[in-house]
Design a protein around this motif. Structure first.
Motif, PDB file in Angstrom:
ATOM      1  N   THR A 292      28.459  15.917  25.917  1.00 25.88           N
ATOM      2  CA  THR A 292      28.650  15.423  24.549  1.00 25.88           C
ATOM      3  C   THR A 292      28.422  16.517  23.511  1.00 25.88           C
TER       4      THR A 292
ATOM      5  N   ARG B  88      37.960  17.497  27.945  1.00 23.56           N
ATOM      6  CA  ARG B  88      38.236  16.067  27.758  1.00 23.56           C
ATOM      7  C   ARG B  88      37.038  15.389  27.084  1.00 23.56           C
ATOM      8  N   ASP B  89      35.844  15.624  27.646  1.00 27.55           N
ATOM      9  CA  ASP B  89      34.633  14.978  27.109  1.00 27.55           C
ATOM     10  C   ASP B  89      34.441  15.310  25.630  1.00 27.55           C
TER      11      ASP B  89
ATOM     12  N   GLY C 136      36.809  16.022  23.475  1.00 27.86           N
ATOM     13  CA  GLY C 136      37.915  15.620  22.625  1.00 27.86           C
ATOM     14  C   GLY C 136      38.979  16.676  22.399  1.00 27.86           C
ATOM     15  N   HIS C 137      38.967  17.700  23.231  1.00 33.70           N
ATOM     16  CA  HIS C 137      40.009  18.724  23.106  1.00 33.70           C
ATOM     17  C   HIS C 137      41.218  18.331  23.952  1.00 33.70           C
TER      18      HIS C 137
END
Lengths: 312, 312
Positions: free
Chosen positions: A163, A241-242, A244-245
């Motif tokens: 995160t 991915r985690d 948000g890219h």
């Protein structure tokens, strides 16, 4: 032609090895990520730097990518007998690297001079420089709390959702004179196919380093570590991915927008080219998977040829 | 019968091993010299303690008396490649001992608890205790200047004339609660056949330790490390001569006068018996050379029987 490569661990070491093969003796400088560094048994461990040095010295373990080929495990097994943690695998010869480095750091030497002289002792004729002399340990934020990088990476096998990422103490870090000089004198600067968030990311986060790159007259090119939207090794795809890219070579290029003149990506990602060029850099397709030494040298040669073309 | 043995390195470890064989489980405490301890590659090395522990654990190298049987040299060879000194021979498994110990000391544990738990991890059911928790490095004065003990002993191969010996920082050292309790509860206290000046000497120099021995109700016996006026191993005979002591079993007994009730010496030194008894202790002749495990157990058994006889 003077070349500076920014590199993390295994993938970065492979391209650095290709560059080492094709660049003239003494003209290659590899600036390595030290955010992964940590202390174990009182020893300073520098996983990415050691992977690069062992690879260039021709003694890297080809099966794992890290550690020394044919190394033994007597010390670690005995440490286990004493009840010590053995999840971070250190071989007997590898221990010598950490012992000598730690003793020299404790005596007051800078990591830069220690690393340079130790890699020379192994016969490496490129300069391998830490991104900075200060410890700037990467911390990975997860739903389970913040983890030390090797806790996340090795002990917990990258199973946690990421995160956030921070580099502790980075505000006090400085570009070293050696890194500054190498960047200023470079004709080509290559961002190796390493994890953009935890390998190249820490290097670019050293205060002053990004400005030094932008101020240099070098052609700056990067190579995507993703093929078909997947990392060849390591958690880069899941991390992207985690956080948000975009999990693609385009997503990688976007992280480097404004910094690079050119970007090399795998033929599998041809569909990304147009969007990458819209970011203001040229895109070049080729095979980026390095299975053999010949693959490394070919990708290095093509990358440098691409960079030369961008200069003209 | 509770037994406390004061021991230095190889010779002391052999008798300690004999006692370990014949004394009931849990009833043997070995108090070891730590004056030889030093730091190398940032690690705390405790040569005498490790020799004792490895010997009791059954893993000592029988050829050298120190180190671990069958150990390998990968770490040290690689340290040599990095230009580090390798005159003090540390094997790969041996390194684990120093790594774990140093990490635990750095985290704030006392040497006493570290050593006790590490020897238990190796299956040793005697208590092996350092003579004190404080570092009290032995310094050897020579015509070439003052030398650190291992410099004199290992690097320079004991070639220097010894003009003096001191234990740095000894005035601040203290008898540990564990050593005090073991001595207070002992039925027999044995001064092992170790060098009286640099092995047993430092132990007796710990402030309060000699008084604790004198205050205990135990029978106190010593064993001569000389046979026919010569040391079986090490420089005890030359050191005694250089420092003006009598180079004989009588000379050893004289150093312990007032402290011992009995003294065991080799049959080769029968001529010393009368003079030794004039020092106020009983003398006992036997074979003191320990070539085999059976020799160790027999000498230990005879020494304890001798001590029992002195109590009655």
């Amino acid at each position: 032609m003077k070349v500076v490569a920014l590199a993390g661990g295994v993938g970065g070491a492979k391209l650095a090895d290709g560059l080492y093969e094709v660049v003239s003796t003494g003209d290659l400088t590899v600036v390595v990520n030290t955010g992964d560094d940590f202390d174990l048994f009182g020893l300073r461990i520098c996983p990415d730097a050691d992977t690069v040095v062992y690879t260039l010295a021709g003694i890297a373990n080809p099966a794992t990518g890290w550690g020394i080929a044919g190394d033994s495990w007597q010390t670690l097994d005995m440490l286990g007998l004493y009840g010590e943690d053995t999840w971070f695998r250190l071989g007997d010869r590898d221990f010598a690297t950490h012992l000598s480095r730690t003793a020299r750091l404790t005596s007051g030497e800078r990591l830069t001079t220690v690393m340079d002289s130790m890699s020379q002792a192994l016969g490496v004729h490129a300069h391998v420089l830490p991104m900075c002399d200060e410890p700037v340990p990467t911390r990975v934020r997860t739903p389970e709390g913040e983890l030390a990088f090797q806790d996340y990476f090795v002990r917990r096998q990258q199973h946690d959702t990421v995160t956030g990422i921070r580099f502790e103490g980075m505000e006090s870090a400085r570009v070293t004179p050696e890194v500054a000089t190498a960047i200023a004198q470079a004709d080509v600067i290559v961002l190796c196919p390493s994890n953009p968030l935890v390998s190249i990311g820490p290097i670019l986060a050293v205060p002053g380093l990004r400005d030094a790159l932008l101020a240099s007259g070098a052609v700056r090119v990067g190579i995507s570590p993703l093929v078909g939207g997947r990392a060849l090794k390591g958690p880069a795809d899941r991390m992207l991915r985690d956080l948000g890219h975009d999990v693609s070579s385009f997503g990688i290029a976007k992280l480097y927008a404004g910094l690079l003149h050119g970007f090399v990506l795998d033929e599998a990602d041809a569909a990304d080219c147009a969007r990458i060029e819209e970011l203001g850099m040229r895109a070049r397709l080729t095979g980026t998977v390095m299975r053999t030494g010949a693959d490394r040298a070919r990708l290095a040669e093509e990358t440098l040829a691409f960079a030369r073309g961008l200069r003209e």
